[in-house]
Design a protein around this motif. Structure first.
Motif, PDB file in Angstrom:
ATOM      1  N   MET A   1       1.170  -1.302  -0.388  1.00 27.06           N
ATOM      2  CA  MET A   1       0.249   0.540  -0.465  1.00 27.06           C
ATOM      3  C   MET A   1       1.234   1.749  -0.574  1.00 27.06           C
ATOM      4  O   MET A   1       2.294   1.627   0.460  1.00 27.06           O
ATOM      5  N   ARG A   2       0.361   2.430  -0.510  1.00 28.81           N
ATOM      6  CA  ARG A   2       1.251   3.302  -1.572  1.00 28.81           C
ATOM      7  C   ARG A   2       0.147   4.683  -0.851  1.00 28.81           C
ATOM      8  O   ARG A   2      -0.903   4.837  -1.377  1.00 28.81           O
ATOM      9  N   LEU A   3       0.490   4.907   0.619  1.00 21.86           N
ATOM     10  CA  LEU A   3       0.039   6.782   0.761  1.00 21.86           C
ATOM     11  C   LEU A   3       0.278   8.019   0.166  1.00 21.86           C
ATOM     12  O   LEU A   3       1.302   7.465   0.761  1.00 21.86           O
ATOM     13  N   THR A   4       0.150   8.884  -0.444  1.00 20.75           N
ATOM     14  CA  THR A   4       0.058  10.328  -0.315  1.00 20.75           C
ATOM     15  C   THR A   4      -0.490  11.169  -0.367  1.00 20.75           C
ATOM     16  O   THR A   4      -1.737  11.136  -0.105  1.00 20.75           O
ATOM     17  N   LYS A   5       0.562  11.543   0.666  1.00 22.20           N
ATOM     18  CA  LYS A   5      -0.426  13.053   1.073  1.00 22.20           C
ATOM     19  C   LYS A   5      -0.453  14.183   0.920  1.00 22.20           C
ATOM     20  O   LYS A   5       0.655  14.615   0.064  1.00 22.20           O
ATOM     21  N   LEU A   6      -1.587  14.606   0.619  1.00 24.08           N
ATOM     22  CA  LEU A   6      -1.688  16.068  -1.016  1.00 24.08           C
ATOM     23  C   LEU A   6      -1.557  17.333   0.262  1.00 24.08           C
ATOM     24  O   LEU A   6      -2.011  16.832   1.778  1.00 24.08           O
ATOM     25  N   GLU A   7      -2.703  18.535  -0.190  1.00 27.35           N
ATOM     26  CA  GLU A   7      -2.537  19.748   0.994  1.00 27.35           C
ATOM     27  C   GLU A   7      -3.798  19.327   1.988  1.00 27.35           C
ATOM     28  O   GLU A   7      -4.802  18.666   1.319  1.00 27.35           O
ATOM     29  N   HIS A   8      -3.637  20.120   3.097  1.00 28.39           N
ATOM     30  CA  HIS A   8      -4.527  19.806   4.141  1.00 28.39           C
ATOM     31  C   HIS A   8      -5.038  18.124   4.500  1.00 28.39           C
ATOM     32  O   HIS A   8      -4.292  17.666   4.833  1.00 28.39           O
ATOM     33  N   ALA A   9      -6.199  17.866   3.789  1.00 33.37           N
ATOM     34  CA  ALA A   9      -6.669  16.773   4.400  1.00 33.37           C
ATOM     35  C   ALA A   9      -6.816  16.088   3.564  1.00 33.37           C
ATOM     36  O   ALA A   9      -7.759  14.701   3.285  1.00 33.37           O
ATOM     37  N   CYS A  10      -6.220  15.887   2.023  1.00 35.83           N
ATOM     38  CA  CYS A  10      -6.483  14.990   1.047  1.00 35.83           C
ATOM     39  C   CYS A  10      -5.440  14.177   0.774  1.00 35.83           C
ATOM     40  O   CYS A  10      -3.934  14.598   1.152  1.00 35.83           O
ATOM     41  N   LEU A  11      -6.282  12.508   1.040  1.00 36.97           N
ATOM     42  CA  LEU A  11      -4.971  11.590   0.792  1.00 36.97           C
ATOM     43  C   LEU A  11      -5.435  10.647  -0.347  1.00 36.97           C
ATOM     44  O   LEU A  11      -6.704  10.296  -0.864  1.00 36.97           O
ATOM     45  N   ILE A  12      -4.122  10.303  -1.362  1.00 36.73           N
ATOM     46  CA  ILE A  12      -4.351   9.156  -2.049  1.00 36.73           C
ATOM     47  C   ILE A  12      -3.708   7.345  -1.599  1.00 36.73           C
ATOM     48  O   ILE A  12      -2.213   7.652  -1.109  1.00 36.73           O
ATOM     49  N   ILE A  13      -3.984   6.634  -1.757  1.00 34.64           N
ATOM     50  CA  ILE A  13      -3.793   5.400  -1.319  1.00 34.64           C
ATOM     51  C   ILE A  13      -4.291   4.439  -2.891  1.00 34.64           C
ATOM     52  O   ILE A  13      -4.850   4.216  -3.550  1.00 34.64           O
ATOM     53  N   GLU A  14      -2.692   3.852  -2.939  1.00 34.28           N
ATOM     54  CA  GLU A  14      -2.834   3.011  -4.237  1.00 34.28           C
ATOM     55  C   GLU A  14      -2.294   1.456  -3.165  1.00 34.28           C
ATOM     56  O   GLU A  14      -1.783   1.148  -2.756  1.00 34.28           O
ATOM     57  N   ILE A  15      -3.190   0.779  -4.083  1.00 30.87           N
ATOM     58  CA  ILE A  15      -3.070  -0.760  -4.024  1.00 30.87           C
ATOM     59  C   ILE A  15      -2.597  -1.227  -5.377  1.00 30.87           C
ATOM     60  O   ILE A  15      -4.120  -1.280  -6.216  1.00 30.87           O
ATOM     61  N   GLU A  16      -2.309  -2.112  -5.686  1.00 29.50           N
ATOM     62  CA  GLU A  16      -2.237  -2.449  -6.647  1.00 29.50           C
ATOM     63  C   GLU A  16      -2.261  -1.871  -8.255  1.00 29.50           C
ATOM     64  O   GLU A  16      -2.600  -2.113  -8.874  1.00 29.50           O
ATOM     65  N   GLY A  17      -2.144  -0.901  -8.432  1.00 30.95           N
ATOM     66  CA  GLY A  17      -2.137   0.404  -8.919  1.00 30.95           C
ATOM     67  C   GLY A  17      -3.338   0.916  -9.116  1.00 30.95           C
ATOM     68  O   GLY A  17      -3.573   1.886 -10.663  1.00 30.95           O
ATOM     69  N   ARG A  18      -3.972   0.647  -8.244  1.00 32.09           N
ATOM     70  CA  ARG A  18      -5.765   1.203  -8.557  1.00 32.09           C
ATOM     71  C   ARG A  18      -5.373   2.106  -7.419  1.00 32.09           C
ATOM     72  O   ARG A  18      -4.468   2.024  -6.091  1.00 32.09           O
ATOM     73  N   ARG A  19      -5.947   3.833  -7.356  1.00 30.92           N
ATOM     74  CA  ARG A  19      -6.302   4.002  -6.423  1.00 30.92           C
ATOM     75  C   ARG A  19      -7.780   5.025  -5.310  1.00 30.92           C
ATOM     76  O   ARG A  19      -8.253   4.569  -6.070  1.00 30.92           O
ATOM     77  N   LEU A  20      -6.942   4.698  -4.204  1.00 28.02           N
ATOM     78  CA  LEU A  20      -8.763   5.519  -4.217  1.00 28.02           C
ATOM     79  C   LEU A  20      -8.357   6.969  -3.025  1.00 28.02           C
ATOM     80  O   LEU A  20      -7.306   7.532  -2.696  1.00 28.02           O
ATOM     81  N   VAL A  21      -9.206   8.284  -3.486  1.00 30.88           N
ATOM     82  CA  VAL A  21      -8.956   9.510  -3.060  1.00 30.88           C
ATOM     83  C   VAL A  21      -9.866   9.500  -1.598  1.00 30.88           C
ATOM     84  O   VAL A  21     -10.735   9.743  -1.461  1.00 30.88           O
ATOM     85  N   VAL A  22      -9.278  10.679  -0.826  1.00 32.39           N
ATOM     86  CA  VAL A  22     -10.134  10.914   0.302  1.00 32.39           C
ATOM     87  C   VAL A  22      -9.601  11.998   0.128  1.00 32.39           C
ATOM     88  O   VAL A  22      -9.209  12.906   0.540  1.00 32.39           O
ATOM     89  N   ASP A  23     -10.838  12.837   0.609  1.00 33.90           N
ATOM     90  CA  ASP A  23     -11.668  14.670   0.369  1.00 33.90           C
ATOM     91  C   ASP A  23     -10.773  15.755   0.251  1.00 33.90           C
ATOM     92  O   ASP A  23     -10.090  16.140   0.119  1.00 33.90           O
TER      93      ASP A  23
END
Length: 211
Positions: A1-23
């Motif tokens: 699992m790869r977690l990328t923190k964007l500005e403020h409250a936004c996150l991108i989580i990557e698993i197997e080349g797919r992404r989940l975006v939060v807030d």
């Protein structure tokens, strides 16, 4: 699992080349050409956690993605197809196992209505509470801990970190703080994490963590 923190409250989580975006909210860069997104989770309706433009950008590149959020988000984002989730719900989308915990935003002031807010636990490992002090009823490995907000004191953030007891903690919701304020608050979060045998890491915007 790869977690990328964007500005403020936004996150991108990557698993197997797919992404989940939060807030994906108003304090972040426009999410143009962010591809391979299976789902977006919006924890609550405040604009620093979602905007119509951000959702439209994501949908333009990912027309098949699903948007999840509590009833308040579905009402506020009525122009979008929001799948309503609540405390205790579990969902599988793409490679992601999502479990939702919590139901209400932290109190800002007695004069301000308390709105819906739901936190999300990703693959039983990473918990993001939105704007709340929700402690999931299961162990948490990685905690995204709000560090600066109109509803939050640093002592509350410290207590929250110790209550969850995660192995790794990183601060989110920091755009309400100056650089000096973030450094000071992070030091407090780190000391709290260490008291329960964990560690804290400070991620800059667009910095990633392999977890």
């Amino acid at each position: 699992m790869r977690l990328t923190k964007l500005e403020h409250a936004c996150l991108i989580i990557e698993i197997e080349g797919r992404r989940l975006v939060v807030d994906p909210g108003s304090f972040g860069s426009p999410m143009i050409d962010v591809a391979d997104v299976d789902a977006v989770v919006v924890t609550h309706e405040h604009p620093d956690h979602w905007t119509p433009d951000q959702l439209a950008h994501l949908l333009a590149t990912n027309p098949g993605m699903t948007i999840y959020g509590p009833a308040g988000v579905a009402s506020a984002a009525a122009d979008f197809d929001v799948h309503v989730v609540a405390d205790g719900d579990t969902i599988e989308v793409g490679p992601f196992d999502l479990a939702f915990h919590g139901s209400r935003h932290a109190v800002i002031h007695e004069s301000i209505p308390v709105i819906d807010n739901v936190g999300v636990l990703v693959d039983g490992r990473l918990f993001y509470p939105g704007d709340a002090f929700t402690v999931p009823p299961v162990p948490v490995e990685i905690l995204a801990a709000p560090v600066g907000a109109p509803w939050l004191k640093v002592s509350e953030a410290m207590d929250y970190v110790t209550a969850v007891g995660a192995t790794t903690v990183f601060p989110t919701h920091e755009r309400t703080l100056s650089d000096a304020g973030l450094t000071m608050h992070f030091d407090r979060l780190r000391s709290s994490a260490e008291t329960v045998g964990g560690r804290a890491v400070l991620l800059a915007a667009h910095e990633s963590l392999e977890i």
